[in-house]
Design a protein around this motif. Structure first.
Motif, mmCIF file in Angstrom:
data_model
loop_
_atom_site.group_PDB
_atom_site.id
_atom_site.type_symbol
_atom_site.label_atom_id
_atom_site.label_comp_id
_atom_site.label_asym_id
_atom_site.label_seq_id
_atom_site.Cartn_x
_atom_site.Cartn_y
_atom_site.Cartn_z
ATOM 1 N N MET A 1 0.759 -1.010 0.089
ATOM 2 C CA MET A 1 0.014 -0.024 0.029
ATOM 3 C C MET A 1 0.981 1.092 0.020
ATOM 4 S SD MET A 1 -3.198 -0.780 2.619
ATOM 5 C CE MET A 1 -2.091 -1.105 3.957
ATOM 6 N N ILE A 2 0.179 2.481 -0.431
ATOM 7 C CA ILE A 2 1.099 3.533 -0.592
ATOM 8 C C ILE A 2 0.184 4.577 0.336
ATOM 9 C CG2 ILE A 2 1.660 5.687 -1.930
ATOM 10 C CD1 ILE A 2 2.073 3.491 -4.403
ATOM 11 N N ASP A 3 0.919 5.332 1.142
ATOM 12 C CA ASP A 3 0.286 6.309 2.091
ATOM 13 C C ASP A 3 0.622 7.690 1.373
ATOM 14 O OD1 ASP A 3 -0.812 7.875 4.122
ATOM 15 O OD2 ASP A 3 0.452 7.492 5.556
ATOM 16 N N ILE A 4 -0.313 8.644 1.074
ATOM 17 C CA ILE A 4 0.095 9.906 0.236
ATOM 18 C C ILE A 4 0.285 11.077 1.094
ATOM 19 C CG2 ILE A 4 -1.006 9.002 -2.101
ATOM 20 C CD1 ILE A 4 -3.013 11.296 -1.545
ATOM 21 N N HIS A 5 -0.180 10.937 2.427
ATOM 22 C CA HIS A 5 0.175 12.063 3.384
ATOM 23 C C HIS A 5 0.429 11.565 4.838
ATOM 24 C CE1 HIS A 5 -2.554 15.579 5.360
ATOM 25 N NE2 HIS A 5 -1.293 15.512 5.450
ATOM 26 N N CYS A 6 1.458 11.826 5.104
ATOM 27 C CA CYS A 6 2.091 11.263 6.401
ATOM 28 C C CYS A 6 3.264 12.418 7.093
ATOM 29 C CB CYS A 6 2.531 9.987 6.441
ATOM 30 S SG CYS A 6 3.048 9.027 7.921
ATOM 31 N N HIS A 7 3.023 12.574 8.170
ATOM 32 C CA HIS A 7 3.935 13.617 8.982
ATOM 33 C C HIS A 7 5.156 12.788 9.637
ATOM 34 C CE1 HIS A 7 1.656 17.159 8.078
ATOM 35 N NE2 HIS A 7 0.389 16.278 8.267
ATOM 36 N N ILE A 8 5.871 11.958 8.825
ATOM 37 C CA ILE A 8 6.824 11.109 9.318
ATOM 38 C C ILE A 8 8.242 11.493 9.115
ATOM 39 C CG2 ILE A 8 7.380 9.883 7.038
ATOM 40 C CD1 ILE A 8 7.559 7.321 8.534
ATOM 41 N N LEU A 9 8.443 12.623 8.614
ATOM 42 C CA LEU A 9 10.066 13.451 8.813
ATOM 43 C C LEU A 9 10.033 13.713 10.069
ATOM 44 C CD1 LEU A 9 10.345 15.356 5.293
ATOM 45 C CD2 LEU A 9 11.090 13.071 6.008
ATOM 46 N N ASN B 1 11.193 16.001 13.621
ATOM 47 C CA ASN B 1 11.609 17.422 13.924
ATOM 48 C C ASN B 1 11.399 18.312 12.974
ATOM 49 O OD1 ASN B 1 12.578 19.062 15.918
ATOM 50 N ND2 ASN B 1 14.680 18.879 15.118
ATOM 51 N N VAL B 2 10.429 18.046 12.085
ATOM 52 C CA VAL B 2 10.137 19.233 11.147
ATOM 53 C C VAL B 2 8.865 19.980 11.430
ATOM 54 C CG1 VAL B 2 11.550 18.328 9.104
ATOM 55 C CG2 VAL B 2 9.154 17.728 9.375
ATOM 56 N N ASP B 3 7.731 19.268 11.840
ATOM 57 C CA ASP B 3 6.424 19.909 12.274
ATOM 58 C C ASP B 3 6.127 19.148 13.505
ATOM 59 O OD1 ASP B 3 5.682 17.537 11.420
ATOM 60 O OD2 ASP B 3 4.530 18.442 9.477
ATOM 61 N N ASP B 4 4.655 18.956 13.644
ATOM 62 C CA ASP B 4 4.296 18.429 14.479
ATOM 63 C C ASP B 4 3.842 16.869 14.451
ATOM 64 O OD1 ASP B 4 2.166 18.738 12.591
ATOM 65 O OD2 ASP B 4 0.599 19.432 14.072
ATOM 66 N N GLY B 5 4.840 16.272 13.696
ATOM 67 C CA GLY B 5 4.692 14.972 13.456
ATOM 68 C C GLY B 5 5.701 14.171 14.200
ATOM 69 N N ALA B 6 6.506 13.347 13.613
ATOM 70 C CA ALA B 6 7.840 12.748 14.577
ATOM 71 C C ALA B 6 8.495 13.487 14.935
ATOM 72 C CB ALA B 6 8.514 11.843 13.383
ATOM 73 N N PRO C 1 5.207 17.232 5.315
ATOM 74 C CA PRO C 1 5.195 18.267 6.395
ATOM 75 C C PRO C 1 4.174 19.512 6.112
ATOM 76 C CG PRO C 1 7.126 18.202 5.329
ATOM 77 C CD PRO C 1 6.469 17.178 4.754
ATOM 78 N N HIS C 2 4.049 19.987 7.214
ATOM 79 C CA HIS C 2 3.147 21.415 7.058
ATOM 80 C C HIS C 2 3.930 22.326 6.574
ATOM 81 C CE1 HIS C 2 -0.536 19.901 9.179
ATOM 82 N NE2 HIS C 2 0.372 19.452 10.164
ATOM 83 N N HIS C 3 3.383 23.337 5.963
ATOM 84 C CA HIS C 3 3.858 24.468 5.103
ATOM 85 C C HIS C 3 3.174 25.780 5.253
ATOM 86 C CE1 HIS C 3 7.005 26.709 2.907
ATOM 87 N NE2 HIS C 3 6.135 26.825 2.031
ATOM 88 N N ASN D 1 2.001 10.506 14.600
ATOM 89 C CA ASN D 1 2.766 9.894 15.709
ATOM 90 C C ASN D 1 2.016 8.256 15.872
ATOM 91 O OD1 ASN D 1 0.383 9.953 17.401
ATOM 92 N ND2 ASN D 1 0.780 12.200 17.747
ATOM 93 N N LEU D 2 2.159 7.829 17.174
ATOM 94 C CA LEU D 2 2.111 6.469 17.165
ATOM 95 C C LEU D 2 0.694 5.946 18.053
ATOM 96 C CD1 LEU D 2 5.471 4.865 17.499
ATOM 97 C CD2 LEU D 2 3.946 4.518 15.632
ATOM 98 N N THR D 3 0.210 7.346 18.808
ATOM 99 C CA THR D 3 -0.882 7.222 19.610
ATOM 100 C C THR D 3 -1.900 7.815 19.425
ATOM 101 O OG1 THR D 3 0.410 9.000 20.865
ATOM 102 C CG2 THR D 3 0.929 6.910 21.703
#
Length: 255
Positions: free
Chosen positions: A1-9, A11-16, A41-43, A198-200
């Motif tokens: 599967m492909i996820d086209i929107h994820c905040h995995i990077l 220390n760049v935003d409110d993701g990982a 990431p958010h911009h 995140n994971l939670t």
């Protein structure tokens, strides 16, 4: 599967928050059956600025760490840009990052409360440049919830949309879940993505969303969304069914 929107990077935003969390999110994605993620990431959302060059660098760094950790996941570049009036100029100035850097699709975020009146002209101008806007999580926009005809018109004019997996599974409440299903069955959305942070509280839950869609809508929508994600990563046109209006009487019965 492909996820086209994820905040995995990291220390760049409110993701990982760091590389360790990014790697844990990557492992969770692989466990879900995901092999490719577009990092978005958010911009320009009032909190975070993530330039095209910095995102490309972060994607390379994360891919290198994934290889070192032997995690079978590929990260592709993307950007979730909050809508603003000068988007076309910024795109032409090479400041905005299209999905997978293919100059065809942009993730566009609206505020949670309203839809700007200039959106129709802006989206027309983007499409004149060969770029199709993908409106992310429209199911959580208050004005669209109140008046779904706004989204219908935008889709008729050529915009695409992406609902969040958590909206489909009920993570944001029953009302948002029901509206998300209405968007799916009325052909007003074209992708499902995790929008994981995140994971939670904002986890990766794409498989559960697809299973729910197959049970509540049909297998057709599940496989259309799966294929559409593959299509845009490859720079091809996704399958777009003719949009249908959500009848207001039916819609108001939800709330």
């Amino acid at each position: 599967m492909i996820d086209i929107h994820c905040h995995i990077l990291p220390n760049v935003d409110d993701g990982a928050k760091d590389m360790e969390m990014a790697l844990e999110m990557a492992k969770a994605a692989v466990d879900e059956g995901i092999d490719t993620i577009i990092a978005s990431p958010h911009h320009r959302n009032g909190q975070f600025e993530n330039s095209k060059s910095s995102i490309l660098e972060s994607v390379d760094q994360l891919n290198n760490r994934l290889k070192e950790a032997r995690i079978p996941l590929t990260i592709l570049p993307g950007q979730e840009t909050r809508i603003f009036g000068e988007m076309v100029d910024s795109y032409l100035d090479d400041e905005l990052l299209s999905l997978n850097h293919l100059h065809q699709y942009l993730l566009v975020e609206l505020s949670s409360s309203h839809v700007p009146r200039y959106i129709h002209r802006l989206f027309f101008d983007l499409q004149q440049q060969g770029v199709t806007p993908i409106i992310v999580h429209p199911e959580r926009n208050a004005e669209i919830i109140e008046n779904p005809e706004i989204l219908y018109r935008l889709v008729k004019e050529g915009a695409l949309t992406q609902v969040t997996a958590g909206s489909v599974t009920g993570h944001f409440g029953k009302k948002i879940q029901k509206f998300s299903i209405d968007l799916i069955t009325h052909n007003l959305t074209h992708f499902v993505a995790t929008d994981a942070h995140n994971l939670t509280s904002r986890p990766i839950n794409l498989r559960k969303a697809y299973e729910f869609i197959e049970d509540e809508c049909s297998a057709f929508y599940r496989y259309m969304f799966l294929e559409n994600a593959e299509m845009i990563v490859a720079g091809r046109m996704p399958l777009v069914e003719p949009p249908e209006m959500i009848k207001r009487k039916k819609f108001l019965g939800i709330f």
